[in-house]
Design a protein around this motif. Sequence first.
Motif, PDB file in Angstrom:
ATOM      1  N   PHE A 242       0.832  -1.198   0.000  1.00 25.74           N
ATOM      2  CA  PHE A 242       0.000   0.000   0.000  1.00 25.74           C
ATOM      3  C   PHE A 242       0.871   1.255   0.000  1.00 25.74           C
ATOM      4  N   ILE A 243       1.888   1.262   0.833  1.00 23.96           N
ATOM      5  CA  ILE A 243       2.799   2.412   0.924  1.00 23.96           C
ATOM      6  C   ILE A 243       3.524   2.639  -0.400  1.00 23.96           C
ATOM      7  N   LYS A 244       4.007   1.555  -0.997  1.00 19.20           N
ATOM      8  CA  LYS A 244       4.732   1.678  -2.262  1.00 19.20           C
ATOM      9  C   LYS A 244       3.816   2.134  -3.396  1.00 19.20           C
ATOM     10  N   ARG A 245       2.590   1.632  -3.403  1.00 18.13           N
ATOM     11  CA  ARG A 245       1.673   1.949  -4.494  1.00 18.13           C
ATOM     12  C   ARG A 245       1.365   3.435  -4.582  1.00 18.13           C
ATOM     13  N   PHE A 246       1.329   4.078  -3.422  1.00 14.15           N
ATOM     14  CA  PHE A 246       0.982   5.506  -3.392  1.00 14.15           C
ATOM     15  C   PHE A 246       2.176   6.402  -3.049  1.00 14.15           C
ATOM     16  N   HIS A 247       3.366   5.813  -3.062  1.00 16.57           N
ATOM     17  CA  HIS A 247       4.604   6.575  -2.875  1.00 16.57           C
ATOM     18  C   HIS A 247       4.563   7.398  -1.573  1.00 16.57           C
ATOM     19  N   LEU A 248       4.140   6.744  -0.505  1.00 18.07           N
ATOM     20  CA  LEU A 248       4.019   7.440   0.777  1.00 18.07           C
ATOM     21  C   LEU A 248       5.370   7.586   1.484  1.00 18.07           C
ATOM     22  N   GLY A 249       6.306   6.705   1.169  1.00 15.11           N
ATOM     23  CA  GLY A 249       7.615   6.788   1.786  1.00 15.11           C
ATOM     24  C   GLY A 249       7.595   6.407   3.256  1.00 15.11           C
ATOM     25  N   GLU A 250       8.541   6.937   3.995  1.00 12.59           N
ATOM     26  CA  GLU A 250       8.631   6.663   5.425  1.00 12.59           C
ATOM     27  C   GLU A 250       7.604   7.522   6.182  1.00 12.59           C
ATOM     28  N   PRO A 251       7.075   7.021   7.295  1.00  9.86           N
ATOM     29  CA  PRO A 251       6.150   7.847   8.077  1.00  9.86           C
ATOM     30  C   PRO A 251       6.852   9.078   8.643  1.00  9.86           C
ATOM     31  N   VAL A 252       6.111  10.165   8.762  1.00  7.28           N
ATOM     32  CA  VAL A 252       6.681  11.385   9.361  1.00  7.28           C
ATOM     33  C   VAL A 252       6.598  11.328  10.880  1.00  7.28           C
ATOM     34  N   ALA A 253       5.721  10.471  11.402  1.00  5.77           N
ATOM     35  CA  ALA A 253       5.589  10.305  12.851  1.00  5.77           C
ATOM     36  C   ALA A 253       4.903   8.971  13.115  1.00  5.77           C
ATOM     37  N   ALA A 254       5.185   8.398  14.272  1.00  8.58           N
ATOM     38  CA  ALA A 254       4.586   7.113  14.626  1.00  8.58           C
ATOM     39  C   ALA A 254       4.553   6.961  16.138  1.00  8.58           C
ATOM     40  N   VAL A 255       3.535   6.265  16.612  1.00  5.78           N
ATOM     41  CA  VAL A 255       3.436   5.955  18.041  1.00  5.78           C
ATOM     42  C   VAL A 255       2.703   4.627  18.168  1.00  5.78           C
ATOM     43  N   GLN A 256       2.948   3.918  19.254  1.00  5.60           N
ATOM     44  CA  GLN A 256       2.247   2.660  19.474  1.00  5.60           C
ATOM     45  C   GLN A 256       2.040   2.429  20.963  1.00  5.60           C
ATOM     46  N   PHE A 257       0.995   1.659  21.258  1.00  8.84           N
ATOM     47  CA  PHE A 257       0.826   1.169  22.614  1.00  8.84           C
ATOM     48  C   PHE A 257       0.617  -0.330  22.553  1.00  8.84           C
ATOM     49  N   LEU A 258       0.943  -1.004  23.647  1.00 10.81           N
ATOM     50  CA  LEU A 258       0.767  -2.449  23.749  1.00 10.81           C
ATOM     51  C   LEU A 258      -0.308  -2.738  24.787  1.00 10.81           C
ATOM     52  N   THR A 259      -1.195  -3.638  24.443  1.00 17.91           N
ATOM     53  CA  THR A 259      -2.210  -4.065  25.390  1.00 17.91           C
ATOM     54  C   THR A 259      -2.601  -5.502  25.086  1.00 17.91           C
ATOM     55  N   GLN A 260      -3.339  -6.115  25.991  1.00 16.93           N
ATOM     56  CA  GLN A 260      -3.816  -7.468  25.747  1.00 16.93           C
ATOM     57  C   GLN A 260      -5.261  -7.560  26.219  1.00 16.93           C
ATOM     58  N   ASN A 261      -5.868  -8.714  25.999  1.00 21.34           N
ATOM     59  CA  ASN A 261      -7.264  -8.884  26.367  1.00 21.34           C
ATOM     60  C   ASN A 261      -7.457  -8.572  27.853  1.00 21.34           C
ATOM     61  N   TYR A 262      -8.453  -7.761  28.149  1.00 18.04           N
ATOM     62  CA  TYR A 262      -8.606  -7.277  29.533  1.00 18.04           C
ATOM     63  C   TYR A 262      -9.047  -8.382  30.501  1.00 18.04           C
ATOM     64  N   LYS A 263      -9.469  -9.535  29.980  1.00 20.56           N
ATOM     65  CA  LYS A 263      -9.857 -10.648  30.858  1.00 20.56           C
ATOM     66  C   LYS A 263      -8.660 -11.524  31.222  1.00 20.56           C
ATOM     67  N   ASP A 264      -7.557 -11.354  30.538  1.00 21.00           N
ATOM     68  CA  ASP A 264      -6.369 -12.179  30.826  1.00 21.00           C
ATOM     69  C   ASP A 264      -5.703 -11.727  32.118  1.00 21.00           C
TER      70      ASP A 264
END
Length: 216
Positions: A194-216
Amino acid sequence: MFRTRLRLGRCHMNNFITMSVLPLFLLLCGCMWGSHQVEASADTLSSVDASFCFGDLEVIYPQLDIGRCLIVPKDHMKLRQKLSTEWGAPIIRYSAANEGKMYVLVMVDPDAPSRSNPTSSYWRHWLVTNVPGSSLRNGVLQGLTITDYRPPTPPQASGLHRYQFLLYDQPSDMAVSLAQRESSARGQWNLEAFIKRFHLGEPVAAVQFLTQNYKD
């Protein structure tokens, strides 16, 4: 002479008390320190996961402001449960956005159905194109929603999942969309293609969080 002996006697007594209490004090401190280390290690990101975030992109839920990589803590204000069952799409803010540019916002889970067996990676949770830079600066997201927001719902017993938000510059002469085969399913999305098809290149910013199922 008597006074001198008395002072020495008190000094020896103080030393005796100190030597008797000190081991117990150190033992208690050691237990407390060990407990804290166990708790801290459970919420500590690996160096790889911590290095994912850059560019001051903010993802803001009602009780959770994510401006850096983090693990959503277990049983703290039921944040994991609220992420999955109560909260809708977050506010997205990027203070460095160029008001004259358009951007593409992507939210994916690369760990579907689990990080050890990501056969459905990437799972597309959200895709918005034609996002004006001014809306990112103001924290009022505008644009063309290609894929509606879907909250994090990691399966039970699948461990921690990474939920990644990536922001790309959108070429001014490019209409970004999904192919029919892509839009028919959220899972197994080829993000790189998808990124290559539209020539988006590298992201200008990124963030992530980690979580798991709240019943675990």
